[in-house]
Design a protein around this motif. Structure first.
Motif, PDB file in Angstrom:
ATOM      1  N   ILE A 305       0.620   0.287   3.091  1.00 18.78           N
ATOM      2  CA  ILE A 305      -0.742   0.754   3.347  1.00 18.78           C
ATOM      3  C   ILE A 305      -1.206   1.751   2.288  1.00 18.78           C
ATOM      4  N   ILE A 306      -0.340   2.732   1.985  1.00 15.78           N
ATOM      5  CA  ILE A 306      -0.765   3.831   1.112  1.00 15.78           C
ATOM      6  C   ILE A 306      -0.593   3.502  -0.364  1.00 15.78           C
ATOM      7  N   PHE A 307       0.487   2.789  -0.697  1.00 14.62           N
ATOM      8  CA  PHE A 307       0.760   2.484  -2.100  1.00 14.62           C
ATOM      9  C   PHE A 307       0.917   0.977  -2.300  1.00 14.62           C
ATOM     10  N   PRO A 308      -0.133   0.200  -2.054  1.00 13.18           N
ATOM     11  CA  PRO A 308      -0.021  -1.253  -2.195  1.00 13.18           C
ATOM     12  C   PRO A 308       0.209  -1.666  -3.643  1.00 13.18           C
ATOM     13  N   THR A 309       0.932  -2.746  -3.823  1.00 10.62           N
ATOM     14  CA  THR A 309       1.146  -3.288  -5.161  1.00 10.62           C
ATOM     15  C   THR A 309      -0.178  -3.840  -5.689  1.00 10.62           C
ATOM     16  N   GLY A 310      -0.193  -4.154  -6.977  1.00 10.21           N
ATOM     17  CA  GLY A 310      -1.411  -4.669  -7.583  1.00 10.21           C
ATOM     18  C   GLY A 310      -2.461  -3.606  -7.801  1.00 10.21           C
ATOM     19  N   ALA A 371      -1.662  16.834  -3.918  1.00 10.78           N
ATOM     20  CA  ALA A 371      -1.574  15.740  -4.885  1.00 10.78           C
ATOM     21  C   ALA A 371      -2.770  14.814  -4.750  1.00 10.78           C
ATOM     22  N   PHE A 372      -3.201  14.266  -5.880  1.00  5.03           N
ATOM     23  CA  PHE A 372      -4.342  13.362  -5.934  1.00  5.03           C
ATOM     24  C   PHE A 372      -3.856  12.024  -6.485  1.00  5.03           C
ATOM     25  N   TYR A 373      -4.066  10.961  -5.724  1.00  3.87           N
ATOM     26  CA  TYR A 373      -3.616   9.631  -6.126  1.00  3.87           C
ATOM     27  C   TYR A 373      -4.833   8.725  -6.305  1.00  3.87           C
ATOM     28  N   GLY A 374      -5.148   8.422  -7.552  1.00  2.00           N
ATOM     29  CA  GLY A 374      -6.238   7.499  -7.833  1.00  2.00           C
ATOM     30  C   GLY A 374      -5.688   6.090  -7.888  1.00  2.00           C
ATOM     31  N   GLY A 375      -6.041   5.280  -6.903  1.00  2.00           N
ATOM     32  CA  GLY A 375      -5.556   3.900  -6.838  1.00  2.00           C
ATOM     33  C   GLY A 375      -6.697   2.934  -7.070  1.00  2.00           C
TER      34      GLY A 375
END
Length: 445
Positions: A305-310, A371-375
């Motif tokens: 959910i949080i760190f999907p591939t692609g 932390a900031f995660y730009g996906g």
């Protein structure tokens, strides 16, 4: 080239080389640079051969295990990249409560191997994170507030140095190398081919409690989180996640996520009762009951959910000790400019216990981890979205005590990742053990 090495080496320009290099990274971003060659090691002997080969050609060396480094620091322009993912062995001694693992061993596999023995190690929160990079950078894992960081629980390591020699490092031998490999991350002057770990009794119950607020409540939720953090048990991981598709409301909101590892469900329920009894519950869009689940299942679902591939990932972070009032305006702006899901902001009430850490390179932590995660996925994103995480973290630089190597982006934003004394000692040791600077180091070095 040694025939044994040629069988596992790919050279730039050969068919499939670009694909093989990019496959070493969890993220989909192409950094635009390539090494001269890639070696997929099968053993410590392969690593030694590869380092000697690079030395003979005057190439620098980088390595990777699980490829979860958001900055893709291991993919450099030129030099040799050594892929350690095949060094994924796990050997457990239940009587001694110890384990030996390869750097390519992923966190979820190690946890699954320990579970039948009733044993536990603070593995990474995401299932597919390789233990190599995770332990080198410190190792903020499950239940780390209770049992310590991953590097706190490393008792030794096998290391290939710049001259190709394989050594063992622990408290009794090669102590300087042992000091350096626990917390220096990409600044380490060698390649770990095996870790020796101390294990713990497995908690009897693992569960998670959630509460969700709409974004308009951001300021009061942050103030509450900051106030209550020091009071929360070390068995609870109090996290606040700002998500454009927050759980249950499917719109911009704040997820209060509190994993808890306890001896029993009643104990866990008591440890997270502060959420049900909190002053902000009437403002919450939903409050879920405590849900018990195996740790491995939580890891898999969270990663999906949080760190999907692609996804193209661009992350950055800061450690904070200062007044929360200085942080709120930056958080508000970061939320307003936040790219679409799966981009998210993570607030972790770390509140480190007053413990005397064993002497190691790891040396920066604080009350709050932000932390900031730009996906970025598909085509619905702007070029400026690549800079969102670094811009937000940079806005807090004057309030920060430093950054954590797990989620840094030193290639874009230089930051303090070790204390000044520890950084000086690390560089002195690099001069001693790697005088030609064979191994790539922090950032562009």
């Amino acid at each position: 080239m040694n025939p044994d090495l040629r069988a596992i080496a790919r050279l730039r320009g050969e068919p499939g080389f670009d694909e093989a290099v990019l496959a070493t990274s969890f993220g989909e971003e192409d950094p635009g640079v390539r090494p001269h060659a890639l070696v997929r090691a099968r053993s410590a002997a392969d690593v030694s051969l590869a380092v000697l080969w690079a030395r003979g050609r005057n190439w620098k060396v980088a390595c990777c295990s699980g490829g979860h480094a958001w900055s893709q620091n291991h993919i450099r322009d030129g030099g040799l990249l050594i892929d350690l993912s095949a060094l994924d062995g796990i050997a457990i001694d239940p009587v001694k409560r110890s384990a030996e693992v390869g750097p390519g061993c992923v966190s979820g596999d190690l946890d699954a191997a320990l579970s039948p023995h009733g044993l536990f190690f603070p593995v990474a929160h995401a299932f597919s994170v390789g233990m190599g990079g995770f332990l080198l950078q410190g190792g903020f894992g499950w239940n780390s507030r209770m049992v310590g960081l991953g590097c706190d629980n490393v008792t030794g390591a096998d290391v290939v140095l710049a001259d190709g020699m394989l050594i063992h490092a622990n408290h009794a031998q090669n102590e300087d190398v042992f000091w350096a490999l626990r917390g220096s991350g990409t600044g380490f002057f060698g390649i770990v081919t095996k870790y020796y770990l101390a294990l713990h009794k497995r908690p009897g119950f693992t569960g998670i409690k959630m509460q969700v607020f709409r974004l308009r409540h951001l300021e009061k939720v942050v103030r509450w989180a900051n106030e209550i953090g020091p009071q929360i048990s070390s068995q609870v991981e109090f996290q606040m996640v700002v998500n454009r598709r927050a759980f249950g409301i499917f719109s911009h909101g704040i997820e209060i996520v509190t994993p808890v590892l306890a001896e029993s469900r009643p104990e866990a329920k008591e440890l997270v009762a502060f959420i049900d009894n909190g002053p902000l519950r009437p403002a919450a869009s939903l409050t879920l009951p405590l849900i018990g689940a195996p740790l491995g299942s939580i890891m898999k679902v969270a990663e999906k959910i949080i760190f999907p591939t692609g996804t193209r990932w661009h992350a950055d972070n800061v450690w904070l000790d200062g007044p929360v009032e200085q942080v709120i305006p930056v958080l508000r702006e970061a939320a307003e400019t936040q790219p679409g899901a799966p981009s998210h902001i993570l607030w972790l009430n770390w509140n480190p216990a007053p413990r005397a850490r064993d002497a190691m390179a790891f040396s920066i932590e604080a009350r709050t981890y932000l932390a900031f995660y730009g996906g970025l996925r598909g085509k619905k994103w702007q070029p400026s979205d690549r800079d969102w995480a670094t811009k937000a973290a940079g806005s807090l630089m004057t309030n920060s005590v430093g950054s954590q190597l797990a989620d840094e982006n030193l290639l874009r934003r230089p930051a303090r990742v070790l204390s000044e004394p520890n950084l000086s000692r690390l560089e002195a040791l690099r001069t001693q053990y790697d005088p030609a600077r064979r191994f790539f180091s922090f950032g562009g070095n």
